[in-house]
Design a protein around this motif. Structure first.
Motif, PDB file in Angstrom:
ATOM      1  N   PRO A 123       0.817  -1.181  -0.054  1.00  0.00           N
ATOM      2  CA  PRO A 123       0.040   0.033   0.020  1.00  0.00           C
ATOM      3  C   PRO A 123       0.949   1.203  -0.118  1.00  0.00           C
ATOM      4  O   PRO A 123       0.515   2.359  -0.608  1.00  0.00           O
ATOM      5  N   TYR A 124       1.945   1.106   0.764  1.00  0.00           N
ATOM      6  CA  TYR A 124       3.034   2.348   0.637  1.00  0.00           C
ATOM      7  C   TYR A 124       3.543   2.612  -0.679  1.00  0.00           C
ATOM      8  O   TYR A 124       3.543   3.717  -1.122  1.00  0.00           O
ATOM      9  N   VAL A 125       4.062   1.555  -1.521  1.00  0.00           N
ATOM     10  CA  VAL A 125       4.251   1.845  -2.901  1.00  0.00           C
ATOM     11  C   VAL A 125       3.213   2.312  -3.578  1.00  0.00           C
ATOM     12  O   VAL A 125       3.499   3.440  -4.573  1.00  0.00           O
ATOM     13  N   VAL A 126       2.124   1.894  -3.706  1.00  0.00           N
ATOM     14  CA  VAL A 126       0.653   2.562  -4.337  1.00  0.00           C
ATOM     15  C   VAL A 126       0.756   3.969  -3.993  1.00  0.00           C
ATOM     16  O   VAL A 126       0.451   4.774  -4.817  1.00  0.00           O
ATOM     17  N   TRP A 127       0.794   4.200  -2.671  1.00  0.00           N
ATOM     18  CA  TRP A 127       0.228   5.584  -2.290  1.00  0.00           C
ATOM     19  C   TRP A 127       1.363   6.281  -2.447  1.00  0.00           C
ATOM     20  O   TRP A 127       1.155   7.610  -2.965  1.00  0.00           O
TER      21      TRP A 127
END
Length: 153
Positions: free
Chosen positions: A128-132
């Motif tokens: 989710p961090y990568v996506v955000w």
């Protein structure tokens, strides 16, 4: 293990605190933003989730004897994460924010890969961090592009 988690959470809290110190405010409110800008309420929800997952993932990795290099990359990403907000919102340096964002994106991807090699669950917790950060980079880019001359003078 709980103390380890709390240590990573404190580091994440330091990064999060820059959002309280350097708020978007009137300068940012007056900028043109792209159609894909999330509503304001999404940002604290996303970052809280990301910081909790990141701290827990780092805690899982810290239990492994070969954790050193992966945790060094984690430390680099949290430092860059802490830096972006004062550069972009505090100094109104959209180009500087983009430089920090590119470095942050690289560090988050490197952290995700390093964690994944040691513990697939910990690596997955960073997705989710990568996506955000991809969304944040696209926002930074478009705001910079669509608001020439609106940065610091």
């Amino acid at each position: 293990m709980i103390l380890t988690f709390l240590a990573f959470l404190v580091a994440s809290g330091a990064a999060a605190s820059t959002g309280a110190i350097f708020k978007p405010g009137p300068w940012y409110d007056g900028l043109r933003k792209p159609w894909f800008t999330p509503p304001d309420w999404v940002f604290p929800l996303a970052w809280t989730t990301i910081y909790l997952l990141s701290a827990w993932a780092a805690t899982r990795i810290a239990q492994r004897p070969e954790a050193g290099p992966a945790l060094a990359v984690w430390a680099a990403q949290i430092a860059l994460n802490t830096l972006w907000t004062p550069v972009f919102f505090g100094a109104h340096r959209m180009a500087g924010g983009m430089v920090v964002m590119v470095l942050l994106w690289c560090a988050v991807v490197a952290t995700t890969l390093a964690f994944w090699r040691l513990d697939a669950v910990a690596g997955a917790m960073l997705l989710p961090y990568v996506v955000w950060v991809c969304i944040a980079a696209a926002l930074n880019w478009r705001v910079w592009r669509d608001n020439p001359g609106a940065g610091a003078r």
